[in-house]
Design a protein around this motif. Sequence first.
Motif, PDB file in Angstrom:
ATOM      1  N   PRO A 192       0.729  -1.142   0.106  1.00 25.31           N
ATOM      2  CA  PRO A 192       0.040   0.161   0.071  1.00 25.31           C
ATOM      3  C   PRO A 192       0.915   1.040  -0.111  1.00 25.31           C
ATOM      4  O   PRO A 192       0.160   2.265  -0.267  1.00 25.31           O
ATOM      5  N   ARG A 193       1.830   1.416   0.377  1.00 22.39           N
ATOM      6  CA  ARG A 193       3.035   2.386   0.446  1.00 22.39           C
ATOM      7  C   ARG A 193       3.957   2.683  -0.601  1.00 22.39           C
ATOM      8  O   ARG A 193       4.890   3.169  -0.487  1.00 22.39           O
ATOM      9  N   PHE A 194       3.561   1.769  -1.766  1.00 20.52           N
ATOM     10  CA  PHE A 194       4.395   1.647  -2.930  1.00 20.52           C
ATOM     11  C   PHE A 194       4.670   3.161  -3.545  1.00 20.52           C
ATOM     12  O   PHE A 194       3.692   3.935  -3.366  1.00 20.52           O
ATOM     13  N   VAL A 195       5.914   3.140  -4.020  1.00 27.54           N
ATOM     14  CA  VAL A 195       6.301   4.795  -4.850  1.00 27.54           C
ATOM     15  C   VAL A 195       6.784   4.326  -5.964  1.00 27.54           C
ATOM     16  O   VAL A 195       7.734   3.612  -6.094  1.00 27.54           O
ATOM     17  N   GLY A 196       6.050   4.746  -6.901  1.00 29.11           N
ATOM     18  CA  GLY A 196       6.341   4.325  -8.470  1.00 29.11           C
ATOM     19  C   GLY A 196       7.909   4.680  -8.773  1.00 29.11           C
ATOM     20  O   GLY A 196       8.293   4.052  -9.397  1.00 29.11           O
ATOM     21  N   ASN A 210       1.501   5.783  -7.664  1.00 34.32           N
ATOM     22  CA  ASN A 210       1.815   5.346  -6.307  1.00 34.32           C
ATOM     23  C   ASN A 210       0.768   4.580  -5.650  1.00 34.32           C
ATOM     24  O   ASN A 210      -0.201   4.281  -6.293  1.00 34.32           O
ATOM     25  N   GLY A 211       1.168   4.031  -4.722  1.00 36.05           N
ATOM     26  CA  GLY A 211       0.189   3.291  -3.930  1.00 36.05           C
ATOM     27  C   GLY A 211      -1.102   3.911  -2.964  1.00 36.05           C
ATOM     28  O   GLY A 211      -1.034   5.192  -3.087  1.00 36.05           O
ATOM     29  N   LEU A 212      -1.779   3.589  -2.319  1.00 37.16           N
ATOM     30  CA  LEU A 212      -2.832   4.256  -1.780  1.00 37.16           C
ATOM     31  C   LEU A 212      -2.151   4.873  -0.548  1.00 37.16           C
ATOM     32  O   LEU A 212      -2.748   5.913  -0.326  1.00 37.16           O
ATOM     33  N   LEU A 213      -1.292   4.503  -0.044  1.00 37.66           N
ATOM     34  CA  LEU A 213      -0.690   5.214   1.063  1.00 37.66           C
ATOM     35  C   LEU A 213       0.838   5.435   1.014  1.00 37.66           C
ATOM     36  O   LEU A 213       1.719   4.807   1.629  1.00 37.66           O
ATOM     37  N   PHE A 236      -4.977  -2.127  -7.174  1.00 37.30           N
ATOM     38  CA  PHE A 236      -5.285  -1.093  -6.720  1.00 37.30           C
ATOM     39  C   PHE A 236      -4.769  -0.677  -5.461  1.00 37.30           C
ATOM     40  O   PHE A 236      -4.564   0.372  -5.124  1.00 37.30           O
ATOM     41  N   ILE A 237      -4.057  -1.657  -4.736  1.00 40.59           N
ATOM     42  CA  ILE A 237      -3.428  -1.239  -3.455  1.00 40.59           C
ATOM     43  C   ILE A 237      -2.156  -0.470  -3.755  1.00 40.59           C
ATOM     44  O   ILE A 237      -1.623   0.493  -3.043  1.00 40.59           O
ATOM     45  N   CYS A 238      -1.323  -0.940  -4.610  1.00 37.49           N
ATOM     46  CA  CYS A 238      -0.102  -0.361  -5.082  1.00 37.49           C
ATOM     47  C   CYS A 238      -0.149   0.593  -6.331  1.00 37.49           C
ATOM     48  O   CYS A 238       0.731   1.358  -6.363  1.00 37.49           O
ATOM     49  N   GLN A 239      -1.344   0.665  -6.835  1.00 32.95           N
ATOM     50  CA  GLN A 239      -1.328   1.524  -7.927  1.00 32.95           C
ATOM     51  C   GLN A 239      -2.834   2.136  -7.881  1.00 32.95           C
ATOM     52  O   GLN A 239      -3.946   1.563  -8.194  1.00 32.95           O
TER      53      GLN A 239
END
Length: 296
Positions: A192-196, A210-213, A236-239
Amino acid sequence: MVSLTFIRPLSIVAALCAAVVLAGCASQVDPSATRDSLAEVTENPDPPQAAELYDAELHPDPIVEPRDCSPYLVITVRGTGEPSKGQLLSPVARSISQARPDQVDVLDLDYPADGEMSEGGTLGARMLVDTLNVQAEACDEQRFVLLGYSQGALVIGDALAAPDARIVGGTVGVVSESAVERVLAVVFYGDPRFVGGEPFNAGSYDPAVNGLLPRAQGSLDAFADRVRDYCVARDFICQSSSLDLDESGHVAYFDNGMQQDGAAFVINRLDPHDDDETGDSSDRRGPDAPDADPAR
């Protein structure tokens, strides 16, 4: 001191992540409701009860017991609602164990992994920080592999980041310098904290999304060469694109080959196997493991 098995937090704030379990038997997910529950984590200004209960300054004694001093400790941190068996991370940990027979101890972090992330995630972060620190002190040679899926990826990432960069576990203490040095590899799925824009990402993700958070870029710079963060375009969690809230993406990791890729990434970072050193043809990536650097 409290054992890993029996500790449980008081639950207050309903919060986290997709109620997703196994591919083929996943619960139905409402993407909009999932997004709303994740947003609540940052919108609710009240700290969870767990913030004080597991405050490392107020309660400095570790809440875990030391484990055996195996060469490698693999810690899996499961996703929201996953059962104790059949988790996404189980085949990854098993492949690593098979690559180094009798050298790997696998610990499935016994945190709630439920919808109340502010509470359960805080406990999970404290358990992980304490486990790494206790093992680093007790075992001079042991090194660590951290595997996290969904909420589990969030817990690991926050535990490794500075307290002011966390959304859970801001009070639970920090991983010691000795333990940081022992972290050999970190693998995330559906974070969820993914940064593209991070250099350690892998998958079919859009680097502009990015992710949702999302965490602040650079929060895991100290581990950048040891991290592999898998994200697929439909997750949709990481995107967090509002145009593609497809719950099937968050369980795609069960059958898209990324479990094997993650295991290969870790195995390539282990010490050479004895057979490798004698010129045997054993593949350090393990049986049936594909290239550890999948194309996006």
